[in-house]
Scaffold this motif. Structure first.
Motif, PDB file in Angstrom:
ATOM      1  N   ILE A 133       0.852  -1.181   0.000  1.00 54.39           N
ATOM      2  CA  ILE A 133       0.000   0.000   0.000  1.00 54.39           C
ATOM      3  C   ILE A 133       0.893   1.238   0.000  1.00 54.39           C
ATOM      4  CG2 ILE A 133      -1.877  -1.177   1.216  1.00 54.39           C
ATOM      5  CD1 ILE A 133      -1.027   0.374   3.748  1.00 54.39           C
ATOM      6  N   PRO A 134       0.382   2.382  -0.470  1.00 56.65           N
ATOM      7  CA  PRO A 134       1.223   3.584  -0.486  1.00 56.65           C
ATOM      8  C   PRO A 134       1.395   4.171   0.909  1.00 56.65           C
ATOM      9  CG  PRO A 134      -0.974   4.090  -1.310  1.00 56.65           C
ATOM     10  CD  PRO A 134      -0.917   2.601  -1.124  1.00 56.65           C
ATOM     11  N   ASN A 135       2.618   4.588   1.206  1.00 56.57           N
ATOM     12  CA  ASN A 135       2.934   5.249   2.464  1.00 56.57           C
ATOM     13  C   ASN A 135       3.797   6.467   2.142  1.00 56.57           C
ATOM     14  OD1 ASN A 135       5.066   5.646   4.799  1.00 56.57           O
ATOM     15  ND2 ASN A 135       3.294   4.673   5.745  1.00 56.57           N
ATOM     16  N   PRO A 136       3.475   7.645   2.692  1.00 53.26           N
ATOM     17  CA  PRO A 136       4.227   8.851   2.328  1.00 53.26           C
ATOM     18  C   PRO A 136       5.717   8.776   2.620  1.00 53.26           C
ATOM     19  CG  PRO A 136       2.201   9.433   3.475  1.00 53.26           C
ATOM     20  CD  PRO A 136       2.356   7.949   3.600  1.00 53.26           C
ATOM     21  N   VAL A 137       6.104   8.002   3.638  1.00 54.56           N
ATOM     22  CA  VAL A 137       7.520   7.896   3.994  1.00 54.56           C
ATOM     23  C   VAL A 137       8.168   6.688   3.325  1.00 54.56           C
ATOM     24  CG1 VAL A 137       9.174   7.642   5.888  1.00 54.56           C
ATOM     25  CG2 VAL A 137       7.135   9.063   6.195  1.00 54.56           C
ATOM     26  N   LEU A 138       7.524   5.531   3.400  1.00 60.35           N
ATOM     27  CA  LEU A 138       8.133   4.281   2.940  1.00 60.35           C
ATOM     28  C   LEU A 138       7.809   3.925   1.499  1.00 60.35           C
ATOM     29  CD1 LEU A 138       7.631   2.023   6.097  1.00 60.35           C
ATOM     30  CD2 LEU A 138       9.589   3.461   5.495  1.00 60.35           C
ATOM     31  N   GLY A 139       7.013   4.730   0.811  1.00 64.03           N
ATOM     32  CA  GLY A 139       6.674   4.415  -0.572  1.00 64.03           C
ATOM     33  C   GLY A 139       5.714   3.245  -0.647  1.00 64.03           C
ATOM     34  N   ASP A 140       5.968   2.306  -1.570  1.00 63.65           N
ATOM     35  CA  ASP A 140       5.134   1.106  -1.672  1.00 63.65           C
ATOM     36  C   ASP A 140       5.480   0.209  -0.481  1.00 63.65           C
ATOM     37  OD1 ASP A 140       4.416   2.272  -4.034  1.00 63.65           O
ATOM     38  OD2 ASP A 140       5.310   0.760  -5.334  1.00 63.65           O
ATOM     39  N   MET A 141       4.687   0.300   0.569  1.00 61.71           N
ATOM     40  CA  MET A 141       4.989  -0.382   1.831  1.00 61.71           C
ATOM     41  C   MET A 141       4.349  -1.768   1.867  1.00 61.71           C
ATOM     42  SD  MET A 141       4.140   0.836   5.751  1.00 61.71           S
ATOM     43  CE  MET A 141       2.374   0.483   5.627  1.00 61.71           C
ATOM     44  N   MET A 142       5.164  -2.766   2.182  1.00 64.10           N
ATOM     45  CA  MET A 142       4.656  -4.132   2.244  1.00 64.10           C
ATOM     46  C   MET A 142       3.880  -4.381   3.532  1.00 64.10           C
ATOM     47  SD  MET A 142       6.695  -7.799   2.278  1.00 64.10           S
ATOM     48  CE  MET A 142       7.459  -7.545   0.677  1.00 64.10           C
ATOM     49  N   ILE A 143       2.741  -5.052   3.375  1.00 65.77           N
ATOM     50  CA  ILE A 143       2.000  -5.619   4.503  1.00 65.77           C
ATOM     51  C   ILE A 143       2.060  -7.128   4.335  1.00 65.77           C
ATOM     52  CG2 ILE A 143      -0.217  -5.822   5.671  1.00 65.77           C
ATOM     53  CD1 ILE A 143      -1.008  -3.141   4.598  1.00 65.77           C
ATOM     54  N   GLU A 144       2.592  -7.819   5.317  1.00 65.66           N
ATOM     55  CA  GLU A 144       2.704  -9.272   5.220  1.00 65.66           C
ATOM     56  C   GLU A 144       2.150  -9.921   6.481  1.00 65.66           C
ATOM     57  OE1 GLU A 144       6.829 -10.422   4.913  1.00 65.66           O
ATOM     58  OE2 GLU A 144       7.480  -8.654   6.021  1.00 65.66           O
ATOM     59  N   SER A 145       1.383 -10.977   6.275  1.00 65.14           N
ATOM     60  CA  SER A 145       0.781 -11.711   7.388  1.00 65.14           C
ATOM     61  C   SER A 145       1.270 -13.152   7.364  1.00 65.14           C
ATOM     62  CB  SER A 145      -0.746 -11.682   7.291  1.00 65.14           C
ATOM     63  OG  SER A 145      -1.238 -10.360   7.391  1.00 65.14           O
ATOM     64  N   ASP A 146       1.678 -13.649   8.522  1.00 59.47           N
ATOM     65  CA  ASP A 146       2.115 -15.039   8.669  1.00 59.47           C
ATOM     66  C   ASP A 146       1.100 -15.790   9.520  1.00 59.47           C
ATOM     67  OD1 ASP A 146       4.571 -14.898   7.227  1.00 59.47           O
ATOM     68  OD2 ASP A 146       5.474 -13.850   8.921  1.00 59.47           O
ATOM     69  N   TRP A 300      13.534   6.367   1.207  1.00 59.55           N
ATOM     70  CA  TRP A 300      13.146   7.017  -0.040  1.00 59.55           C
ATOM     71  C   TRP A 300      13.656   6.293  -1.282  1.00 59.55           C
ATOM     72  CZ3 TRP A 300      14.402  12.740   1.700  1.00 59.55           C
ATOM     73  CH2 TRP A 300      13.488  13.104   2.704  1.00 59.55           C
ATOM     74  N   LYS A 301      14.453   5.248  -1.089  1.00 61.70           N
ATOM     75  CA  LYS A 301      14.891   4.438  -2.228  1.00 61.70           C
ATOM     76  C   LYS A 301      13.789   3.496  -2.715  1.00 61.70           C
ATOM     77  CE  LYS A 301      19.815   4.275  -0.950  1.00 61.70           C
ATOM     78  NZ  LYS A 301      20.913   3.372  -0.493  1.00 61.70           N
ATOM     79  N   ALA A 302      12.778   3.271  -1.890  1.00 66.18           N
ATOM     80  CA  ALA A 302      11.723   2.312  -2.225  1.00 66.18           C
ATOM     81  C   ALA A 302      10.911   2.790  -3.428  1.00 66.18           C
ATOM     82  CB  ALA A 302      10.801   2.108  -1.022  1.00 66.18           C
ATOM     83  N   PRO A 303      10.371   1.857  -4.211  1.00 67.22           N
ATOM     84  CA  PRO A 303       9.504   2.242  -5.332  1.00 67.22           C
ATOM     85  C   PRO A 303       8.280   3.008  -4.842  1.00 67.22           C
ATOM     86  CG  PRO A 303      10.120  -0.082  -5.456  1.00 67.22           C
ATOM     87  CD  PRO A 303      10.553   0.403  -4.111  1.00 67.22           C
ATOM     88  N   ARG A 304       7.758   3.882  -5.692  1.00 66.09           N
ATOM     89  CA  ARG A 304       6.544   4.649  -5.382  1.00 66.09           C
ATOM     90  C   ARG A 304       5.621   4.589  -6.591  1.00 66.09           C
ATOM     91  NH1 ARG A 304       7.213   7.870  -0.691  1.00 66.09           N
ATOM     92  NH2 ARG A 304       9.259   7.364   0.179  1.00 66.09           N
ATOM     93  N   THR A 305       5.201   3.369  -6.900  1.00 65.13           N
ATOM     94  CA  THR A 305       4.348   3.163  -8.069  1.00 65.13           C
ATOM     95  C   THR A 305       2.876   3.362  -7.752  1.00 65.13           C
ATOM     96  OG1 THR A 305       4.160   0.783  -7.628  1.00 65.13           O
ATOM     97  CG2 THR A 305       6.016   1.502  -8.984  1.00 65.13           C
TER      98      THR A 305
END
Length: 422
Positions: A133-146, A300-305
């Motif tokens: 999901i988009p996050n203003p700081v982390l860019g395309d931020m992963m959400i992962e559930s185990d 800020w290196k993370a993708p922001r697609t």
């Protein structure tokens, strides 16, 4: 930098897959003593009720629903990240599959925007799901559930241990002790106030505090604008790009013709740093605590697609000034002091600003003025306030006014009275 740790004393979630409805109820408390980190202080138990049905999301803190339009997409995605929700969504969205270590990876996309994948083990059990999901700081931020330790709950196999991470850090760690199926009234009725709600425009309200100093509020977070002879400086870029663009526009309206040369960031918590990249795109130098530079550059290196911002569309290298203890921003006519709030448990490297001429303090999160004749500060907030007061005393600062980055401008005496109130 993990999220602040809280104890969940009660958790329940009811999902109706046909209507894409979810009701999540959480009761949580602080650890004793409270863990260091962010989050708004509260006393005793905090109860949260988060709901979504289709494209509508809302919270239910009391009798009246509170629309939560911005949360709808993520809450819908969260339904699809549950074991049975993932399987249903995969079947409905032309999923693809491939063999991976530990089982079969199944992938699909939602609304042509969000990628979702998960792993199904050799027993046909979903053991992992993830999306971005988009996050203003982390860019395309992963959400992962185990999902692990599957058990039979009255004929239904369901994981008894659920761990979810966002941005690489744990946000939820649950031990499941009960699962029920075909629960009555699981499909939610969307309240009319939620159905008709529209996203409010970003609002800015400026208040002149002295010559060349403006308090820019109008939302949940504030900024402060300073005019120097040849340039401008702003304290804090909270929330997101939309907020920063509105503050920048207001700054240019208040002081036409002068560039914003410096953006002062008090600390890295996302609600106070979500709009920094907009100032980088504007050409400002970022002034922040030592250590934050490395964090921002890596993040800020993370993708922001998913939500490209101005800096993603027109990249440029960020310039930083790192503050190790204190720093003075001056042009010989105006001086703005930056000090580290030593011993702060909200954020170990948080900065506050001080204007010697105006005897004005600008601070974030360590004191949020309540309404006149309001209740006493909760213990955690009282502790933060005492730490701030101790640093003001240590530095021998002469303060008459506090311009907080949450809440309203108040006399310094309001702060000292709040520390004494029981």
């Amino acid at each position: 930098m993990p999220w602040p740790l809280l104890n969940i004393t009660s958790y329940s979630r009811t999902i109706d897959y046909p209507s894409q409805s979810s009701r999540e109820e959480v009761t949580r408390t602080h650890e004793e003593p409270p863990a260091k980190g962010g989050g708004a202080p509260f006393a005793g138990e905090q109860k949260l009720v988060n709901l979504v049905s289709g494209k509508y999301a809302w919270n239910q803190p009391g009798a009246q629903p509170q629309p939560a339009l911005a949360a709808a997409e993520e809450r819908q995605l969260q339904i699809g990240l549950t074991p049975y929700g993932f399987i249903k969504a995969a079947l409905a969205n032309a999923a693809t599959e491939k063999k991976v270590k530990g089982g079969t990876e199944v992938s699909y996309s939602v609304n042509g925007k969000f990628k979702v994948s998960g792993v199904i083990d050799s027993q046909g059990l979903v053991v992992k799901t993830r999306t971005w999901i988009p996050n203003p700081v982390l860019g395309d931020m992963m959400i992962e559930s185990d999902y692990s330790d599957y058990k039979d709950f009255s004929g239904v196999k369901f994981p008894s241990h659920i761990v979810q991470k966002q941005g690489g850090f744990t946000v939820l760690d649950l031990a499941v002790n009960s699962v029920q199926v075909n629960v009555a009234n699981a499909a939610l009725t969307v309240p009319e106030a939620v159905r008709t709600a529209t996203a409010p425009p970003v609002r800015v309200e400026s208040q002149k505090l002295s010559d060349g100093v403006w308090f820019i509020g109008g939302g949940s977070h504030n900024s402060v604008l300073f005019e120097y002879e040849n340039y401008l400086a702003v304290v804090e870029a909270p929330s997101n790009e939309e907020r920063s663009q509105a503050v920048i526009a207001e700054a240019k309206n208040l002081v036409p013709g002068k560039p914003i040369k410096y953006l002062i960031n008090t600390h890295h918590h996302f609600d106070h740093s979500g709009g920094i990249r907009t100032y980088v795109a504007e050409g400002a130098v970022i002034v922040t605590s030592a250590g934050n530079k490395a964090f921002y550059e890596q993040a800020w290196k993370a993708p922001r697609t998913l939500a490209p911002d101005r800096l993603a569309q027109s990249p440029k290298k960020a310039s930083f000034i790192e503050v190790k203890g204190e720093y003075v921003l001056t042009d010989g006519m105006r001086s703005l002091e930056l000090h580290r709030n030593e011993g702060d448990t909200h954020n170990a490297s948080i900065l506050f600003a001080y204007l010697p001429k105006e005897k004005m303090l600008i601070e974030a999160d360590d004191f949020t003025p309540g309404p006149p004749n309001g209740p006493a500060l909760v213990p955690l907030a009282l502790g933060l306030g005492k730490t701030l007061h101790g640093n003001i005393t240590r530095l021998k600062l002469d303060v008459t006014t506090i311009a907080p980055l949450h809440g309203r401008v108040v006399p310094y005496t309001d702060f000292t009275k709040a520390l004494e109130k029981r």
